[in-house]
Design a protein around this motif. Structure first.
Motif, PDB file in Angstrom:
ATOM      1  N   TYR A  78       0.823  -1.214   0.000  1.00 36.88           N
ATOM      2  CA  TYR A  78       0.000   0.000   0.000  1.00 36.88           C
ATOM      3  C   TYR A  78       0.857   1.265   0.000  1.00 36.88           C
ATOM      4  O   TYR A  78       0.482   2.272  -0.601  1.00 36.88           O
ATOM      5  N   LYS A 111     -23.053  -5.651  -0.618  1.00 38.89           N
ATOM      6  CA  LYS A 111     -22.216  -5.017   0.403  1.00 38.89           C
ATOM      7  C   LYS A 111     -21.111  -4.195  -0.249  1.00 38.89           C
ATOM      8  O   LYS A 111     -20.810  -3.088   0.197  1.00 38.89           O
ATOM      9  N   LEU A 119     -20.521  -0.081   0.020  1.00 37.36           N
ATOM     10  CA  LEU A 119     -19.314   0.600   0.479  1.00 37.36           C
ATOM     11  C   LEU A 119     -18.964   1.817  -0.378  1.00 37.36           C
ATOM     12  O   LEU A 119     -18.241   2.705   0.061  1.00 37.36           O
ATOM     13  N   GLU A 163      -7.238   3.554   1.665  1.00 37.33           N
ATOM     14  CA  GLU A 163      -8.178   3.314   2.765  1.00 37.33           C
ATOM     15  C   GLU A 163      -9.395   2.529   2.284  1.00 37.33           C
ATOM     16  O   GLU A 163      -9.897   1.650   2.987  1.00 37.33           O
ATOM     17  N   LYS A 164      -9.873   2.830   1.082  1.00 39.11           N
ATOM     18  CA  LYS A 164     -11.035   2.120   0.547  1.00 39.11           C
ATOM     19  C   LYS A 164     -10.688   0.667   0.235  1.00 39.11           C
ATOM     20  O   LYS A 164     -11.472  -0.236   0.511  1.00 39.11           O
ATOM     21  N   TYR A 165      -9.497   0.416  -0.332  1.00 37.17           N
ATOM     22  CA  TYR A 165      -9.065  -0.966  -0.553  1.00 37.17           C
ATOM     23  C   TYR A 165      -9.045  -1.744   0.763  1.00 37.17           C
ATOM     24  O   TYR A 165      -9.509  -2.878   0.846  1.00 37.17           O
ATOM     25  N   ILE A 166      -8.489  -1.140   1.801  1.00 38.77           N
ATOM     26  CA  ILE A 166      -8.399  -1.793   3.107  1.00 38.77           C
ATOM     27  C   ILE A 166      -9.787  -2.052   3.672  1.00 38.77           C
ATOM     28  O   ILE A 166     -10.067  -3.144   4.185  1.00 38.77           O
ATOM     29  N   GLU A 167     -10.670  -1.075   3.560  1.00 35.68           N
ATOM     30  CA  GLU A 167     -12.045  -1.230   4.056  1.00 35.68           C
ATOM     31  C   GLU A 167     -12.758  -2.383   3.355  1.00 35.68           C
ATOM     32  O   GLU A 167     -13.391  -3.228   4.000  1.00 35.68           O
ATOM     33  N   VAL A 168     -12.646  -2.436   2.040  1.00 31.94           N
ATOM     34  CA  VAL A 168     -13.287  -3.512   1.276  1.00 31.94           C
ATOM     35  C   VAL A 168     -12.732  -4.868   1.702  1.00 31.94           C
ATOM     36  O   VAL A 168     -13.482  -5.815   1.934  1.00 31.94           O
ATOM     37  N   LYS A 227     -11.430  -5.759   4.512  1.00 33.32           N
ATOM     38  CA  LYS A 227     -11.843  -6.131   5.869  1.00 33.32           C
ATOM     39  C   LYS A 227     -13.313  -6.524   5.960  1.00 33.32           C
ATOM     40  O   LYS A 227     -13.688  -7.369   6.763  1.00 33.32           O
ATOM     41  N   LYS A 228     -14.148  -5.909   5.137  1.00 28.45           N
ATOM     42  CA  LYS A 228     -15.591  -6.085   5.281  1.00 28.45           C
ATOM     43  C   LYS A 228     -16.192  -7.141   4.380  1.00 28.45           C
ATOM     44  O   LYS A 228     -17.320  -7.571   4.597  1.00 28.45           O
ATOM     45  N   SER A 276      -8.649  -7.924  -4.901  1.00 26.25           N
ATOM     46  CA  SER A 276      -8.438  -6.623  -5.543  1.00 26.25           C
ATOM     47  C   SER A 276      -7.468  -6.791  -6.698  1.00 26.25           C
ATOM     48  O   SER A 276      -6.456  -7.471  -6.556  1.00 26.25           O
TER      49      SER A 276
END
Length: 97
Positions: free
Chosen positions: A11, A43, A47, A82-87, A89-90, A96
């Motif tokens: 990252y 989901k 996001l 941050e969006k890659y990490i959020e996706v 995790k959720k 990716s």
């Protein structure tokens, strides 16, 4: 993109590349491969809700996976990461690209 081995290093390098190659804010194209489960696809779309994203999906020939392309205006390389990490995790099983 594969962030499995060393996600921090991956990252960090991505942020540097984005900072060097784009003027921010900028359009960014996310690409994901996700198991073809309606809940997971919904989901993922959620996001990016309220961000003005254009989302396209395409199911694989055997129907097991769905590719999702998300074109969205992002404010900074940090916001992209941050969006890659959020996706990640959720949503279990998302890849990716």
């Amino acid at each position: 993109m594969s962030a499995k081995k060393n996600p921090e290093e991956f990252y960090k390098k991505l942020k540097e590349q984005l900072a060097d190659t784009s003027t921010w804010p900028s359009e960014y194209l996310y690409k994901f491969i996700i198991p073809s489960e309606n809940k997971k696809i919904a989901k993922l779309e959620q996001l990016f809700d309220n961000m003005g994203a254009v989302i396209e999906t395409k199911t694989s020939s055997k129907g097991k996976y769905t590719s999702v392309s998300v074109n969205v205006k992002m404010n900074s390389p940090e916001a992209v990461v941050e969006k890659y990490i959020e996706v990640g995790k959720k949503i279990e099983g998302v890849m990716s690209l």
